[in-house]
Design a protein around this motif. Structure first.
Motif, short mmCIF file in Angstrom:
data_model
loop_
_atom_site.label_atom_id
_atom_site.label_comp_id
_atom_site.label_asym_id
_atom_site.label_seq_id
_atom_site.Cartn_x
_atom_site.Cartn_y
_atom_site.Cartn_z
N VAL A 186 0.86 -1.18 0.00
CA VAL A 186 0.00 0.00 0.00
C VAL A 186 0.90 1.23 0.00
O VAL A 186 1.91 1.29 0.71
N LEU A 187 0.53 2.23 -0.84
CA LEU A 187 1.24 3.51 -0.85
C LEU A 187 0.42 4.55 -0.11
O LEU A 187 -0.81 4.60 -0.22
N THR A 188 1.13 5.40 0.61
CA THR A 188 0.41 6.48 1.30
C THR A 188 -0.10 7.53 0.32
O THR A 188 -1.03 8.27 0.62
N ASN A 189 0.49 7.60 -0.85
CA ASN A 189 0.07 8.56 -1.87
C ASN A 189 0.22 7.86 -3.22
O ASN A 189 1.35 7.59 -3.66
N GLU A 190 -0.90 7.54 -3.89
CA GLU A 190 -0.83 6.80 -5.14
C GLU A 190 -0.66 7.70 -6.35
O GLU A 190 -0.22 7.24 -7.41
N SER A 191 -1.04 8.95 -6.23
CA SER A 191 -0.85 9.88 -7.36
C SER A 191 -0.69 11.29 -6.82
O SER A 191 -1.22 11.62 -5.75
N HIS A 192 0.03 12.10 -7.57
CA HIS A 192 0.26 13.48 -7.14
C HIS A 192 0.34 14.38 -8.37
O HIS A 192 0.93 14.00 -9.39
N THR A 193 -0.24 15.57 -8.25
CA THR A 193 -0.23 16.54 -9.34
C THR A 193 0.71 17.68 -8.99
O THR A 193 0.61 18.28 -7.92
N LEU A 194 1.65 17.95 -9.91
CA LEU A 194 2.58 19.06 -9.75
C LEU A 194 2.15 20.19 -10.66
O LEU A 194 1.93 19.97 -11.87
N ALA A 236 6.19 27.48 -18.85
CA ALA A 236 7.47 26.96 -19.33
C ALA A 236 7.76 25.58 -18.77
O ALA A 236 8.76 24.97 -19.13
N GLY A 237 6.93 25.09 -17.88
CA GLY A 237 7.11 23.75 -17.33
C GLY A 237 7.84 23.72 -16.01
O GLY A 237 8.13 22.64 -15.49
N SER A 238 8.14 24.90 -15.44
CA SER A 238 8.86 24.96 -14.16
C SER A 238 7.88 24.74 -13.01
O SER A 238 6.91 25.48 -12.86
N VAL A 239 8.13 23.68 -12.19
CA VAL A 239 7.24 23.34 -11.09
C VAL A 239 7.42 24.36 -9.97
O VAL A 239 8.55 24.66 -9.55
N SER A 240 6.28 24.87 -9.49
CA SER A 240 6.34 25.91 -8.47
C SER A 240 6.58 25.34 -7.08
O SER A 240 7.18 26.00 -6.23
N SER A 241 6.12 24.10 -6.83
CA SER A 241 6.29 23.53 -5.49
C SER A 241 6.24 22.02 -5.58
O SER A 241 5.41 21.46 -6.31
N TYR A 242 7.13 21.35 -4.82
CA TYR A 242 7.12 19.90 -4.73
C TYR A 242 6.58 19.44 -3.38
O TYR A 242 6.72 18.27 -3.01
N ALA A 243 5.92 20.37 -2.66
CA ALA A 243 5.35 20.01 -1.36
C ALA A 243 4.34 18.90 -1.51
O ALA A 243 3.46 18.95 -2.37
N GLY A 244 4.47 17.88 -0.70
CA GLY A 244 3.53 16.75 -0.75
C GLY A 244 3.84 15.74 -1.82
O GLY A 244 3.15 14.71 -1.92
N GLN A 266 14.42 3.23 3.20
CA GLN A 266 14.02 2.76 1.87
C GLN A 266 12.53 2.85 1.60
O GLN A 266 12.09 2.64 0.47
N LYS A 267 11.70 3.20 2.55
CA LYS A 267 10.26 3.11 2.39
C LYS A 267 9.67 4.33 1.70
O LYS A 267 8.57 4.25 1.13
N THR A 268 10.35 5.47 1.74
CA THR A 268 9.76 6.73 1.25
C THR A 268 10.60 7.28 0.10
O THR A 268 11.84 7.25 0.14
N TYR A 269 9.89 7.79 -0.91
CA TYR A 269 10.57 8.46 -2.02
C TYR A 269 9.96 9.85 -2.17
O TYR A 269 8.73 10.02 -2.25
N THR A 270 10.84 10.87 -2.21
CA THR A 270 10.41 12.26 -2.32
C THR A 270 10.88 12.81 -3.65
O THR A 270 12.08 12.77 -3.97
N ILE A 271 9.95 13.33 -4.43
CA ILE A 271 10.26 13.86 -5.75
C ILE A 271 10.82 15.28 -5.61
O ILE A 271 10.24 16.13 -4.92
N THR A 272 11.96 15.48 -6.27
CA THR A 272 12.58 16.82 -6.23
C THR A 272 12.72 17.44 -7.60
O THR A 272 13.07 18.62 -7.72
N GLY A 273 12.43 16.68 -8.65
CA GLY A 273 12.55 17.21 -10.00
C GLY A 273 11.63 16.49 -10.96
O GLY A 273 11.43 15.27 -10.86
N CYS A 274 11.02 17.25 -11.88
CA CYS A 274 10.10 16.67 -12.87
C CYS A 274 10.21 17.49 -14.16
O CYS A 274 9.94 18.69 -14.16
N THR A 275 10.59 16.82 -15.26
CA THR A 275 10.71 17.50 -16.56
C THR A 275 9.75 16.93 -17.59
O THR A 275 9.87 17.22 -18.79
N VAL A 276 8.80 16.08 -17.16
CA VAL A 276 7.83 15.47 -18.08
C VAL A 276 6.43 15.74 -17.57
O VAL A 276 6.24 16.06 -16.39
#
Length: 815
Positions: A255-263, A268-276, A312-322
């Motif tokens: 089970v994932l605590t967060n199955e999907s997230h919208t950035l 220009a494609g620059s993400v304003s916040s990676y919070a959450g 190893q249980k948690t992954y935090t996104i810090t960059g998105c170019t797609v």
């Protein structure tokens, strides 16, 4: 007085003129045999050209096609369609038709006729006579040989409770092919696509009939490998599944605590916040999180970067170019099946700079509902709450939106159980049944259920039964889950065939008794035999596919049959898939292209337009050309109508001088087709038609009838006939005011009669034609008869065969 209109008709005595006949000699048989297996014709008109020679006789005297006065022309006709002009590969020289292509292959009906038209002017009478003859050729076709392939071999690797491989360490799959050749072996990858099987030391060639499979080959996903063998016929293949069956398999779920997230990003494609933008994996068994006993790896997709926590249980996104990506969490532990869960990421681009981006998400009070042996959930309810974060702020705010909550019995198919009737910030939900595998909540934007903002799934785990150590888990393995059925081009089964579906049951890693029941079968499919599996032998279900059956519908290309297996008092439903492999249709659909004028093709006194419309059919289906070119016949050539490139052409009076011909060329399927139409502009002119009840030919001076005239002004008939009843005796039971034309053969005369209520009398006054009709005669040499004077002055005149000496031309002038 001025002549309003004139016309003429020629009647010929064919015995006086002579008899013209034509016969056709063919250089090849009237049928050709097509072998679809070799794509060949016997005889082949391409290698040995077909030649059709006309043999012409006039009064039993042979004439050469090149003789003076002889004209030979040819037409063609496919099946029962209308005749048309010769096409490429069909040429005429010296009156002889030569065909250098296998034209029967393109005839959808398998029937092709060539029609020879011969005209000859008799030098003695000056009369032109006609004759025609036809030869029809048919296409015979050999049967299509059966194209078929099937895979045989084992389908289970067995593991004990400690995760050690027992039994077979390698399986050999053998493909048996009929009239096809193996071109490769494939497996289904994690994306569900078939790709080439990895080259290994065991499989140096992937085009042989045997494939060796080991459990170490990187082809298994969730303990299942799906393998396909392909052939040189793209519609003929077979699929085989191999399973890893584990004794006492653990019922752990991820089970994932967060199955999907919208950035949210700027234009220009620059993400304003990676919070959450983070997710944590939990692995539950019997209601407990045992993820710490697993090795967790994360695999971000291309364009996604981030960090994995120390545990190893948690992954935090810090960059998105797609715009779309994911992170796959994979948990592994000896003795357990590998668990993979996907964290989906979506980047939404905004317009120009504006307000801070807002991120919406669901917070669930629990990610797991554990069910004990009494079918009671712990906790009994789950609460879904909606929140959002503004811009780069880490603080979350409650959000009033709409919730849609659904349940699933298998973890795949969900059924909606609750939908918010009004905006709300949270919803406490009690499962409707203990027999579920998951609960899914979808958050929608306030005001409705159109814009989805986030999704969260709560898994269901269950406690095992209390008691002594029992037998291993129940598994059912099916040896044939899909079958390709060779079919004709019309979608019916080509040849009767039996399909064997082997199966077996396992309790742990030991075989157990197992039965199967087939669900609803499509028309044409029956159960030939059904042999249960035992602890020592595999079972088999044999389905018979009847030749000529459409399997429910000719257009249906595939379908499934539910197979219900019972093993160790456990019921398992699997689907067997059948797919049609249609044979190709010989040739291609005939294409019909026509011009129609629904409102008529006549312009009356320049007072209206004529609309020409095109229609095109490929076979029985209406199709649309990709391009149109309209032309008008002017000064001996076809000239494009400027700016007219649609399916319709509006013809105005200024485009027509009495009569005009138009064509339209349509492009479809890389080919062009041309249709023609004629438009008439009837001004204030008169015209007269001559109708002969005797026809235009008599034989040996026999036969009699009348000539009558119909006068038109501006396309509308005027000075109408009172009747078209031409009789030698008065009609019975007349009514007052009835008319008929009385034929007096003895005096070569026709008189209009009217019934006055008690007797038939000669018509008079306004009942008679108002225009004057003067009929003149010309003899066989086109010289005037009757000293050049009018022969008759009536609207209806009598004629018989005795008046025709070889030929006679009747000319009418309306005054």
């Amino acid at each position: 007085m001025a002549i309003k209109a004139s016309s003429q008709i020629t009647i010929v005595d064919i015995d006086d003129v002579g008899r013209l006949s034509v016969y056709l000699n063919s250089s090849l048989p009237l049928s050709s045999i097509y072998d679809p297996n070799k794509d060949s014709y016997t005889p082949s008109w391409a290698s040995t050209n077909l030649k059709i020679t006309p043999v012409i006789y006039f009064n039993e005297k042979a004439l050469s096609p090149a003789s003076p006065g002889v004209t030979v022309s040819w037409k063609r006709r496919e099946g029962a369609s209308t005749e048309g002009n010769l096409t490429a590969g069909e040429t005429v020289s010296g009156g002889i038709l030569t065909v250098n292509q296998n034209k029967l292959g393109a005839a959808a009906s398998g029937l092709l006729s060539y029609i020879c038209y011969v005209t000859y002017m008799d030098p003695e009478s000056g009369v032109t006579v006609n004759a025609q003859s036809l030869l029809s050729y048919s296409l015979l076709q050999n049967a299509v040989e059966l194209h078929y392939i099937s895979i045989a071999g084992g389908n289970v690797f067995l593991y004990d409770a400690s995760g050690n491989l027992t039994g077979e360490s390698q399986l050999a799959l053998t493909a048996t092919a009929t009239n096809v050749t193996v071109t490769g072996w494939q497996y289904k990858n994690a994306s569900g696509e078939f790709v080439s099987y990895p080259t290994t030391s065991d499989n140096a060639s992937l085009t042989s009939s045997t494939l060796y499979v080991k459990p170490s080959h990187a082809i298994f996903f969730h303990d299942v490998a799906t393998i396909r063998v392909t052939t040189d016929d793209p519609d003929v293949y077979d699929i085989h599944s191999i399973y890893k069956v584990r004794d006492g398999a653990h019922s752990a779920v991820g089970v994932l605590t967060n199955e999907s997230h919208t950035l949210y990003a700027n234009s220009a494609g620059s993400v304003s916040s990676y919070a959450g933008a983070a997710s944590t994996l939990a692995v539950y068994e019997n209601g407990k999180d045992i993820v710490d006993t697993f090795t967790v790896t994360v695999t971000p997709s291309s364009g996604i970067t981030g960090t994995q926590s120390a545990d190893q249980k948690t992954y935090t996104i810090t960059g998105c170019t797609v715009d779309t990506g994911y992170v796959d969490f994979t948990a592994s532990r000896s003795g357990y099946a590998s668990i993979t869960k996907r964290f989906a990421v979506t980047r939404v681009k905004g317009g120009a700079a504006g307000a801070s981006a807002r991120t919406y998400f669901i917070d669930a009070s629990t990610l797991v509902l554990n069910k004990n042996i009494s079918n009671v959930f712990t906790p009994k309810t789950v609460t879904f709450s909606a929140f959002y974060r503004e811009g780069t702020s880490a603080a979350r705010q409650a959000y009033a939106g709409r919730f849609l909550i659904a349940e699933s019995a298998d973890g795949t198919a969900f059924t909606t159980k609750y939908t918010s009737s009004a905006d709300e910030t949270s919803k406490e939900y009690t499962p409707s049944s203990p027999n579920i595998a998951a609960v899914r909540c979808t958050l929608y934007a306030s005001g409705g259920t159109t814009a989805s903002l986030d999704v969260q799934t709560v898994a269901v785990t269950r406690d095992g039964a209390t008691g002594a150590a029992g037998a291993g888990g129940t598994s059912v393995v099916v040896g044939n889950e899909s079958q390709v059925i060779p079919c004709s081009s019309s979608g019916t089964v080509l040849n009767a065939m039996d399909v064997t579906i082997p199966f077996c049951g396992y309790q742990g890693i030991s075989k157990a008794a197992c039965t199967v029941a087939a669900g609803a079968l499509p028309a044409g499919v029956t159960v030939k035999s059904n042999t249960p599996a035992s602890a020592g032998t595999d079972g088999s279900l044999v389905l018979s596919f009847a030749a000529g059956s459409a399997l429910g519908a000719a257009a249906a290309m595939n379908g499934t049959i539910d197979l219900t297996f019972t093993c160790n008092s456990t019921t398992v439903v699997k689907k067997f898939t059948w797919t049609k492999a249609k044979a190709a249709v010989n040739g291609e659909n005939a294409v019909l292209f026509e011009i129609i004028s629904p409102a008529g093709n006549v312009i009356v006194n320049s007072g209206n337009n004529v609309v020409l419309e095109t229609i095109m059919y490929s076979g029985a289906s209406a199709v649309t050309p990709t391009a149109y070119v309209w032309k008008k016949y002017t000064s001996g050539s076809w000239t494009a109508v400027s700016g007219q490139t649609s399916s319709k052409l509006t013809v105005t009076p200024d485009m027509v001088d009495a009569i005009a011909s138009f064509s339209c060329t349509g492009t479809y399927g890389g080919k062009t087709y041309t249709a023609y139409a004629t438009v008439t502009d009837k001004q204030d002119n008169y015209s007269v038609d001559i109708i002969s009840t005797l026809g235009t030919q008599v034989k040996n001076g026999e036969g009699s009838g009348v000539l009558y005239y119909r006068l038109y002004q501006n396309g509308k008939e005027v000075d109408l006939l009172k009747t078209t009843a031409f009789l030698t005796a008065a009609p019975a039971s007349p009514a007052s005011g009835d008319f008929y034309y009385h034929i007096d053969k003895a005096n070569n005369k026709v008189t209009l009669k009217k019934y006055n209520g008690s007797a038939w009398v000669d018509a008079s006054g306004p009942d008679l034609p108002q225009a004057a009709y003067h009929t003149y005669r010309l003899d066989k040499d086109s010289l005037p008869m009757d000293e050049g004077e009018a022969w008759k002055t009536e609207k209806v005149v009598y004629v018989d065969g005795s008046m025709i000496d070889t030929k006679c031309t009747f000319v009418v002038e309306v005054i």
